[in-house]
Write a protein that holds these residues in place. Structure first.
Motif, PDB file in Angstrom:
ATOM      1  N   TYR A 305      -2.636  -1.676  -3.225  1.00 43.71           N
ATOM      2  CA  TYR A 305      -4.429  -1.299  -2.544  1.00 43.71           C
ATOM      3  C   TYR A 305      -3.505   0.093  -1.550  1.00 43.71           C
ATOM      4  O   TYR A 305      -4.242   0.904  -2.134  1.00 43.71           O
ATOM      5  N   LYS A 310      -4.099   6.627  -1.468  1.00 45.49           N
ATOM      6  CA  LYS A 310      -3.248   7.156  -0.936  1.00 45.49           C
ATOM      7  C   LYS A 310      -3.630   8.432  -2.996  1.00 45.49           C
ATOM      8  O   LYS A 310      -4.072   9.499  -2.660  1.00 45.49           O
ATOM      9  N   LYS A 312      -6.182   8.153  -3.930  1.00 40.16           N
ATOM     10  CA  LYS A 312      -7.958   8.961  -4.186  1.00 40.16           C
ATOM     11  C   LYS A 312      -8.100  10.223  -3.706  1.00 40.16           C
ATOM     12  O   LYS A 312      -8.640  10.509  -4.170  1.00 40.16           O
TER      13      LYS A 312
END
Ligand SMILES: CCCCC/C=C\CCCC/C=C/C(=O)SCCNC(=O)CCNC(=O)[C@H](O)C(C)(C)COP(=O)(O)OP(=O)(O)OC[C@H]1O[C@@H](n2cnc3c(N)ncnc32)[C@H](O)[C@@H]1OP(=O)(O)O
Length: 313
Positions: A305, A310, A312
């Motif tokens: 997750y 990161k 993104k």
């Protein structure tokens, strides 16, 4: 326990409380002890400083309007108000200070940084940490929630941005929620991180949006856009982001027309069973959280997750 609302003895205590007139608040607090004074001493307090309260770390900014008794509490932990120990201790301390302040009648909880109300728990605090660290972290979550959910004050969440997971937990602990219109999301997405919302958080979700919708939302870890959240009753009102605070203040002013005592006793009558249940099962809840969160498979999910967050960028 949850459905019994309040026992016969407690109802009698409450009736007596109402009957004794002048000493009513003292009796009320005896019946519903909201906080522990010894615990208060262990935490940094938000010091009253004229109209502005400020925590030592400034992660929580509090401004109180003396005339109306409305305090606005702004989370100020950039970039996304993730709930780390410092922020949670400051919030708890702040809720407790306002609770003690006899001239305070309402609190509005919001974010200093528009677009993100809170990103929920600081995920880094749950990754590759010792079981003791995780256990202490979870106790801070519980204590912050107990202080807000059990508050005698009118509590209003002015949700001026994204509100996932423990951000939503904070919103659900309030009496009323106003959310920014637009592309902002709210919900309990714990299952997406391989986490399971604890019983008291699940229960508040059920209490707010009803069993079927809560069950579904929790299972799939849904994050809803604000218009869908309004439709579900997860939030009570929408406003343009720049007006969320003003709309919250207007709403509080309506609530202030209701006598404090009757409103607070009514609130406690419905919330006391869940507050008591968490107090009773606090250690068990901490152990479950510690054991679940430190499990290898959950650690792997948290790692993935974090990588997704990161990536993104
Ligand atoms: C019966 C068994 C019981 C077991 C009990 C177990 C569990 C109980 C669960 C407890 C309930 C609560 C759980 C949680 O709260 S977990 C946290 C969940 N939060 C999220 O999923 C939100 C993640 N964040 C986002 O989606 C976005 O950041 C955003 C909030 C929508 C804001 O987006 P944007 O403005 O685009 O900001 P960035 O994504 O770019 O983020 C900026 C930096 O902040 C870091 N970040 C974001 N969120 C968190 C977080 N929650 N914790 C720590 N750090 C976070 C992000 O990585 C960026 O960092 P960088 O600048 O260094 O890259």
């Amino acid at each position: 326990v949850r459905n019994s609302l309040i026992s016969g003895n407690e109802t009698i205590k409450m009736a007596l409380t109402i009957a004794v007139g002048g000493r009513v608040w003292r009796k009320f607090f005896k019946t519903f002890p909201f906080r522990s004074n010894s615990a208060l001493k262990r935490f940094p307090t938000c010091r009253a400083n004229g109209r502005l309260y400020s925590t030592s770390s400034d992660v929580v900014l509090v401004r109180k309007d003396e005339e109306s008794g409305i305090a606005t509490v702004r989370m100020n932990n950039p970039p996304v108000n993730s709930l780390n120990p410092t922020l949670m201790v400051a919030l708890r301390s702040c809720f407790e200070e306002l609770e003690k302040d006899k001239t305070c009648r309402a609190l509005i909880l919001t974010s200093q940084k528009p677009k993100v109300f809170s990103a929920g728990l600081d995920i880094l605090q749950l990754y590759q940490k010792s079981p003791d660290h995780v256990a202490q972290f979870w106790e801070k979550v519980q204590d912050m929630w107990l202080a807000l959910y059990g508050s005698r004050l009118i509590t209003m969440a002015a949700i001026n941005g994204h509100c996932p997971a423990a951000g939503c937990l904070l919103g659900l602990a309030c009496d009323y929620r106003i959310m920014a219109e637009g592309n902002f999301r709210i919900g309990l997405n714990e299952t997406q991180l391989d986490l399971v919302a604890p019983f008291w958080l699940r229960q508040t979700m059920i209490d707010v949006i009803g069993y079927r919708q809560a069950e579904m939302a929790l299972m799939i870890g849904a994050l809803y856009p604000s218009d869908k959240a309004l439709q579900l009753g997860l939030v009570d009102k929408l406003a343009p982001i720049e007006d969320v605070q003003t709309v919250a203040e207007e709403e509080v002013k309506n609530w202030l027309k209701i006598p404090d005592q009757a409103r607070a006793i009514t609130k406690m009558a419905s919330r006391k069973p869940l507050l008591d249940e968490l107090r009773r099962r606090k250690q068990e809840d901490i152990q479950t959280f510690r054991d679940e969160t430190t499990r290898e498979s959950v650690q792997k999910s948290i790692q993935q997750y974090l990588e997704k967050l990161k990536a993104k960028k």
